[in-house]
Motif scaffolding. Sequence first.
Motif, PDB file in Angstrom:
ATOM      1  N   GLU A   1      73.393  34.794  50.665  1.00  0.00           N
ATOM      2  CA  GLU A   1      73.298  33.338  50.606  1.00  0.00           C
ATOM      3  C   GLU A   1      74.037  32.736  49.402  1.00  0.00           C
ATOM      4  OE1 GLU A   1      69.048  32.751  52.941  1.00  0.00           O
ATOM      5  OE2 GLU A   1      69.044  33.399  50.848  1.00  0.00           O
ATOM      6  N   GLY A   2      74.754  33.582  48.659  1.00  0.00           N
ATOM      7  CA  GLY A   2      75.744  33.075  47.739  1.00  0.00           C
ATOM      8  C   GLY A   2      75.365  32.900  46.285  1.00  0.00           C
ATOM      9  N   ALA A   3      74.164  33.277  45.864  1.00  0.00           N
ATOM     10  CA  ALA A   3      73.731  32.972  44.500  1.00  0.00           C
ATOM     11  C   ALA A   3      74.633  33.594  43.439  1.00  0.00           C
ATOM     12  CB  ALA A   3      72.288  33.429  44.291  1.00  0.00           C
ATOM     13  N   ASP A   4      75.023  34.868  43.637  1.00  0.00           N
ATOM     14  CA  ASP A   4      75.862  35.525  42.636  1.00  0.00           C
ATOM     15  C   ASP A   4      77.251  34.900  42.598  1.00  0.00           C
ATOM     16  OD1 ASP A   4      73.823  37.218  41.918  1.00  0.00           O
ATOM     17  OD2 ASP A   4      74.539  38.918  43.089  1.00  0.00           O
ATOM     18  N   ALA A   5      77.836  34.641  43.772  1.00  0.00           N
ATOM     19  CA  ALA A   5      79.170  34.033  43.824  1.00  0.00           C
ATOM     20  C   ALA A   5      79.153  32.649  43.188  1.00  0.00           C
ATOM     21  CB  ALA A   5      79.643  33.957  45.275  1.00  0.00           C
TER      22      ALA A   5
ATOM     23  N   VAL B   1      86.298  32.735  43.142  1.00  0.00           N
ATOM     24  CA  VAL B   1      85.494  33.767  43.794  1.00  0.00           C
ATOM     25  C   VAL B   1      85.796  33.865  45.287  1.00  0.00           C
ATOM     26  CG1 VAL B   1      83.146  34.630  44.172  1.00  0.00           C
ATOM     27  CG2 VAL B   1      83.661  33.254  42.132  1.00  0.00           C
ATOM     28  N   THR B   2      85.828  35.093  45.787  1.00  0.00           N
ATOM     29  CA  THR B   2      85.803  35.359  47.220  1.00  0.00           C
ATOM     30  C   THR B   2      84.493  36.076  47.529  1.00  0.00           C
ATOM     31  OG1 THR B   2      88.210  35.550  47.365  1.00  0.00           O
ATOM     32  CG2 THR B   2      86.926  36.542  49.147  1.00  0.00           C
ATOM     33  N   GLY B   3      83.701  35.519  48.440  1.00  0.00           N
ATOM     34  CA  GLY B   3      82.439  36.130  48.846  1.00  0.00           C
ATOM     35  C   GLY B   3      82.552  36.655  50.262  1.00  0.00           C
ATOM     36  N   ILE B   4      82.161  37.918  50.467  1.00  0.00           N
ATOM     37  CA  ILE B   4      82.251  38.557  51.781  1.00  0.00           C
ATOM     38  C   ILE B   4      80.851  38.939  52.255  1.00  0.00           C
ATOM     39  CG2 ILE B   4      83.075  40.573  53.051  1.00  0.00           C
ATOM     40  CD1 ILE B   4      85.494  40.672  51.308  1.00  0.00           C
TER      41      ILE B   4
ATOM     42  N   ARG C   1      74.861  29.152  54.796  1.00  0.00           N
ATOM     43  CA  ARG C   1      73.940  28.754  53.731  1.00  0.00           C
ATOM     44  C   ARG C   1      74.629  28.821  52.374  1.00  0.00           C
ATOM     45  NH1 ARG C   1      68.605  32.150  55.754  1.00  0.00           N
ATOM     46  NH2 ARG C   1      68.341  31.018  57.736  1.00  0.00           N
ATOM     47  N   ALA C   2      75.416  29.872  52.167  1.00  0.00           N
ATOM     48  CA  ALA C   2      76.115  30.027  50.895  1.00  0.00           C
ATOM     49  C   ALA C   2      77.060  28.846  50.652  1.00  0.00           C
ATOM     50  CB  ALA C   2      76.893  31.340  50.887  1.00  0.00           C
TER      51      ALA C   2
ATOM     52  N   GLU D   1      78.314  23.805  47.791  1.00  0.00           N
ATOM     53  CA  GLU D   1      78.543  22.356  47.778  1.00  0.00           C
ATOM     54  C   GLU D   1      77.521  21.675  46.877  1.00  0.00           C
ATOM     55  OE1 GLU D   1      80.718  20.322  49.156  1.00  0.00           O
ATOM     56  OE2 GLU D   1      81.754  21.458  50.734  1.00  0.00           O
ATOM     57  N   ASP D   2      76.251  22.046  47.036  1.00  0.00           N
ATOM     58  CA  ASP D   2      75.187  21.442  46.240  1.00  0.00           C
ATOM     59  C   ASP D   2      75.384  21.714  44.745  1.00  0.00           C
ATOM     60  OD1 ASP D   2      74.094  20.582  48.617  1.00  0.00           O
ATOM     61  OD2 ASP D   2      72.552  22.140  48.704  1.00  0.00           O
ATOM     62  N   ALA D   3      75.947  22.877  44.428  1.00  0.00           N
ATOM     63  CA  ALA D   3      76.146  23.261  43.022  1.00  0.00           C
ATOM     64  C   ALA D   3      77.447  22.710  42.448  1.00  0.00           C
ATOM     65  CB  ALA D   3      76.125  24.785  42.893  1.00  0.00           C
TER      66      ALA D   3
END
Length: 217
Positions: A57-61, A71-74, A83-84, A89-91
Motif C-alpha cells: 500500500e505504499g508506505a515505504d515508497a 521512487v519506483t514501487g513494484i 491504494r498506494a 496523492e494525499d501525502a
Amino acid sequence: MSEHVGHNHGETEVPDDFWESFYAERDQIWSGKPNAMLVREASDLQPGSALELGCGEGADAIWLAAQGWQVTGIDVSGLALERAAKHAEDAGVAEKIQWLKRDLSSWEPATQYDLVSAQFLHSPVELPRNTILAAAARAVAPGGALLVVGHESFPSWSKHPEPHEPLPTAAELAVELGLNAPDWSLETVDSVVRDITGPEGQTGTLTDSVLLARRAG
C-alpha cells in the motif's frame, strides 16, 4: 511485501489471485507507517533513484519520496497499487513515485537504481525469494545500495506454513546472494529483536535480519 505472520493459504494459489484477495479483505491492511529498519538504514543515504520491491500500500515508497528519492514501487496486486497511489496523492509526493504491477517471481530489472529496498519479502504462497533478491542485487547501480529486511523466524502462534526457502540471517543471505564478493561492501549485517503482539493479544518477540550492502562505484 510486508509481514505475513498469521495466514495459512493453499500453496498452489496463484500469487496474483492470492494478493488481490488478501488486500480485498479490508480497506487498509498495513499501518501506513514506513518500516522501522528502512527508516534506520536509509535516513542518512543521499537521495537518488530508489526501487521498492513488494511495495504493498505504499508506505515505504512514500516515505522515501518524502526524503527526496525518485521512487519506483513494484507489487503484484493492482488493488494495493491503487491504494498506494491514493496515499501518495494525499501525502503530496505522487509526482515522485511510479507504480508498476509486476509478478516479482518472473521480474528482471530493466534499469539500475541508487537504492533497492526489499522489506519483509515473504509470502504464504510460493515465492522464489532468493531469485528475486538476486535480481534486486543486479538492479543496484554502481555506488548504490541494496537493503533487505526479513524475518529470521515466525512467532510460535503463527499459522504461516513452513517457508519454501529457509529464513537466513543477514550474514547467511549475503553469502547466498554473492554479496561477500570484492565488488560489494557490507555496511549493515544485523539481527534485531523486537516485541510483538499476536492476533489474540499474545505477546512475544520476533527477530529480523537487516542487510545493507553497497556495490562498488
